[in-house]
Motif scaffolding. Structure first.
Motif, PDB file in Angstrom:
ATOM      1  N   LEU A  34       0.813  -1.212   0.000  1.00  0.00           N
ATOM      2  CA  LEU A  34       0.000   0.000   0.000  1.00  0.00           C
ATOM      3  C   LEU A  34       0.846   1.262   0.000  1.00  0.00           C
ATOM      4  N   PRO A  35       0.431   2.289  -0.744  1.00  0.00           N
ATOM      5  CA  PRO A  35       1.154   3.563  -0.724  1.00  0.00           C
ATOM      6  C   PRO A  35       0.877   4.323   0.562  1.00  0.00           C
ATOM      7  N   VAL A  36       1.745   5.268   0.884  1.00  0.00           N
ATOM      8  CA  VAL A  36       1.591   6.081   2.091  1.00  0.00           C
ATOM      9  C   VAL A  36       0.390   7.016   1.949  1.00  0.00           C
ATOM     10  N   TYR A  56       9.287 -10.280  -6.694  1.00  0.00           N
ATOM     11  CA  TYR A  56       8.749  -8.992  -7.128  1.00  0.00           C
ATOM     12  C   TYR A  56       8.544  -8.012  -5.974  1.00  0.00           C
ATOM     13  N   ARG A  57       8.947  -8.391  -4.782  1.00  0.00           N
ATOM     14  CA  ARG A  57       8.662  -7.576  -3.599  1.00  0.00           C
ATOM     15  C   ARG A  57       9.298  -6.195  -3.687  1.00  0.00           C
ATOM     16  N   ALA A  58      10.561  -6.103  -4.079  1.00  0.00           N
ATOM     17  CA  ALA A  58      11.227  -4.799  -4.147  1.00  0.00           C
ATOM     18  C   ALA A  58      10.531  -3.896  -5.161  1.00  0.00           C
ATOM     19  N   PHE A  59      10.158  -4.447  -6.309  1.00  0.00           N
ATOM     20  CA  PHE A  59       9.452  -3.655  -7.315  1.00  0.00           C
ATOM     21  C   PHE A  59       8.090  -3.219  -6.803  1.00  0.00           C
ATOM     22  N   ALA A  60       7.380  -4.128  -6.112  1.00  0.00           N
ATOM     23  CA  ALA A  60       6.056  -3.799  -5.577  1.00  0.00           C
ATOM     24  C   ALA A  60       6.146  -2.665  -4.566  1.00  0.00           C
ATOM     25  N   GLU A  61       7.148  -2.717  -3.708  1.00  0.00           N
ATOM     26  CA  GLU A  61       7.334  -1.645  -2.727  1.00  0.00           C
ATOM     27  C   GLU A  61       7.642  -0.323  -3.425  1.00  0.00           C
ATOM     28  N   TYR A  62       8.450  -0.388  -4.482  1.00  0.00           N
ATOM     29  CA  TYR A  62       8.793   0.821  -5.232  1.00  0.00           C
ATOM     30  C   TYR A  62       7.561   1.409  -5.921  1.00  0.00           C
ATOM     31  N   ALA A  63       6.767   0.551  -6.561  1.00  0.00           N
ATOM     32  CA  ALA A  63       5.567   1.024  -7.249  1.00  0.00           C
ATOM     33  C   ALA A  63       4.569   1.632  -6.271  1.00  0.00           C
ATOM     34  N   GLU A  66       6.799   5.021  -4.607  1.00  0.00           N
ATOM     35  CA  GLU A  66       7.223   6.073  -5.528  1.00  0.00           C
ATOM     36  C   GLU A  66       6.175   6.429  -6.586  1.00  0.00           C
ATOM     37  N   HIS A  67       5.260   5.507  -6.862  1.00  0.00           N
ATOM     38  CA  HIS A  67       4.266   5.757  -7.914  1.00  0.00           C
ATOM     39  C   HIS A  67       2.834   5.718  -7.410  1.00  0.00           C
ATOM     40  N   GLY A  68       2.624   5.431  -6.141  1.00  0.00           N
ATOM     41  CA  GLY A  68       1.309   5.547  -5.545  1.00  0.00           C
ATOM     42  C   GLY A  68       0.312   4.453  -5.880  1.00  0.00           C
ATOM     43  N   PHE A  69       0.794   3.252  -6.218  1.00  0.00           N
ATOM     44  CA  PHE A  69      -0.110   2.157  -6.537  1.00  0.00           C
ATOM     45  C   PHE A  69      -0.362   1.246  -5.340  1.00  0.00           C
ATOM     46  N   VAL A  70      -1.578   0.713  -5.273  1.00  0.00           N
ATOM     47  CA  VAL A  70      -1.837  -0.473  -4.479  1.00  0.00           C
ATOM     48  C   VAL A  70      -1.367  -1.635  -5.345  1.00  0.00           C
ATOM     49  N   VAL A  71      -0.385  -2.381  -4.890  1.00  0.00           N
ATOM     50  CA  VAL A  71       0.194  -3.458  -5.694  1.00  0.00           C
ATOM     51  C   VAL A  71      -0.140  -4.801  -5.061  1.00  0.00           C
ATOM     52  N   PHE A  72      -0.526  -5.741  -5.892  1.00  0.00           N
ATOM     53  CA  PHE A  72      -0.846  -7.087  -5.410  1.00  0.00           C
ATOM     54  C   PHE A  72       0.044  -8.100  -6.110  1.00  0.00           C
ATOM     55  N   THR A  73       0.812  -8.853  -5.318  1.00  0.00           N
ATOM     56  CA  THR A  73       1.596  -9.964  -5.842  1.00  0.00           C
ATOM     57  C   THR A  73       0.982 -11.261  -5.322  1.00  0.00           C
ATOM     58  N   TYR A  74       1.223 -12.352  -6.006  1.00  0.00           N
ATOM     59  CA  TYR A  74       0.672 -13.636  -5.582  1.00  0.00           C
ATOM     60  C   TYR A  74       1.447 -14.766  -6.252  1.00  0.00           C
ATOM     61  N   ASP A  75       1.258 -15.961  -5.740  1.00  0.00           N
ATOM     62  CA  ASP A  75       1.860 -17.147  -6.339  1.00  0.00           C
ATOM     63  C   ASP A  75       0.797 -17.977  -7.033  1.00  0.00           C
ATOM     64  N   TYR A  76       1.152 -18.513  -8.195  1.00  0.00           N
ATOM     65  CA  TYR A  76       0.258 -19.432  -8.883  1.00  0.00           C
ATOM     66  C   TYR A  76       0.066 -20.708  -8.051  1.00  0.00           C
ATOM     67  N   ILE A 286      15.485   0.839 -14.498  1.00  0.00           N
ATOM     68  CA  ILE A 286      14.503   0.773 -15.592  1.00  0.00           C
ATOM     69  C   ILE A 286      13.061   0.777 -15.056  1.00  0.00           C
ATOM     70  N   TRP A 287      12.868   0.783 -13.755  1.00  0.00           N
ATOM     71  CA  TRP A 287      11.510   0.644 -13.203  1.00  0.00           C
ATOM     72  C   TRP A 287      10.606   1.820 -13.559  1.00  0.00           C
ATOM     73  N   ASP A 288      11.162   3.024 -13.580  1.00  0.00           N
ATOM     74  CA  ASP A 288      10.321   4.178 -13.940  1.00  0.00           C
ATOM     75  C   ASP A 288       9.834   4.047 -15.370  1.00  0.00           C
ATOM     76  N   GLN A 289      10.677   3.516 -16.257  1.00  0.00           N
ATOM     77  CA  GLN A 289      10.260   3.356 -17.642  1.00  0.00           C
ATOM     78  C   GLN A 289       9.187   2.273 -17.777  1.00  0.00           C
ATOM     79  N   ILE A 290       9.283   1.235 -16.969  1.00  0.00           N
ATOM     80  CA  ILE A 290       8.255   0.200 -16.988  1.00  0.00           C
ATOM     81  C   ILE A 290       6.915   0.792 -16.562  1.00  0.00           C
TER      82      ILE A 290
END
Length: 292
Positions: A34-36, A56-63, A66-76, A286-290
């Motif tokens: 969750l974003p702040v 993907y945890r580091a990317f999820a925390e960054y998104a 730094e980008h204000g998203f609620v991010v959801f990761t999961y395992d198949y 490259i995360w900002d470009q993604i």
């Protein structure tokens, strides 16, 4: 179950384990980041084959931060934290992961955050099967990262020799002996259920996408979402999914080669990115470009 209203007033990034089910009854485990401040959107991270959500945890925390998203990761199913018992007894297929599980994760996030704009990032398998899926209405943006339609003949040498061994040599032998592919033992990632390996093999040794299963045992390829922005990212040093294979997938979304951005690692001060490392912390440049 998560409560979107509660999360909206939380200080973050908050991480909370979530358990949800697919329509065929598989129980999966995911995690919200969750974003702040107030969220700009919700983002589901569909991972690559054999790659656990923890990658993907580091990317999820960054998104989130730094980008204000609620991010959801999961395992198949039968992978990572969604593992249930011995992988040898797993009946999970690539289609289960790419259709049932991805659709269930998307539906789960929508139920919890219906008011937010909805994004999906697919890494490799994570975007490959979206044109086969139902209920794709309401996705505002899809970002396909190192995702494409590839056959063993598409790989450059010398990597092609490894691919041929995995599909025609060691891979079938160990899958036949063990009933699954011991990825950890072989140093190629997570252990893969037998059905997933054999279906993956059919897809990647065929000249046709999904090995002629699309429109037969799988839904037909059909993407008709003109309101959804679709972005494709390839890497010029990706020998597993070369840029021309990403461009091939773009056609399934009704896009052309010009819709594919090919990233050169050196342009971002990086030595290499390849296929699996786009979301590695070392390639944060490259995360900002993604996410752009």
């Amino acid at each position: 179950m998560a409560d979107g209203a509660t999360y909206a007033h939380s200080r973050g990034p908050l991480k909370k384990a979530e358990v949800f089910k697919t329509t065929d009854g598989a129980e999966l485990v995911g995690e919200f980041f969750l974003p702040v401040n107030a969220a700009r959107g919700a983002l589901v991270m569909n991972g690559a084959t054999g790659v656990p959500q923890t990658f993907y945890r580091a990317f999820a925390e960054y998104a989130a931060q730094e980008h204000g998203f609620v991010v959801f990761t999961y395992d198949y199913r039968d992978m990572g934290r969604s593992g249930r018992g011995s992988v040898r007894r797993s009946t999970a297929s690539m289609a289960d992961w790419g259709l049932q599980d991805q659709q269930a994760a998307r539906a789960y996030v929508r139920r919890n955050f219906p008011e937010l704009a909805f994004w999906t990032i697919g890494h490799s398998l994570g975007a490959m099967t979206l044109p086969l899926q139902q209920d794709t209405d309401g996705i505002d943006r899809v970002i396909c990262v190192a995702s494409g339609n590839v056959s063993h003949s598409d790989h450059p040498w010398p990597y092609r020799a490894q691919a041929l061994m995995f599909w025609f040599g060691l891979g079938p032998v160990v899958a036949g002996v063990f009933g699954y592919v011991p990825g950890k033992l072989l140093g190629i990632g997570a252990d893969l259920p037998g059905p997933a390996y054999w279906q993956w093999r059919r897809w990647c040794t065929s000249k046709n996408t999904f090995g002629d299963e699309a429109g037969r045992s799988l839904p037909a390829i059909h993407w008709d979402q003109p309101q959804t922005q679709v972005k494709f990212i390839a890497f010029d040093d990706d020998v597993m999914m070369p840029p021309h294979c990403v461009k091939r997938l773009a056609g399934d979304y009704g896009k052309t080669d010009t819709d594919v951005t090919v990233i050169t690692p050196e342009a971002h001060g990086l030595k290499a990115v390849g296929h699996l490392s786009a979301f590695s912390r070392k390639n944060r440049a490259i995360w900002d470009q993604i996410l752009a």
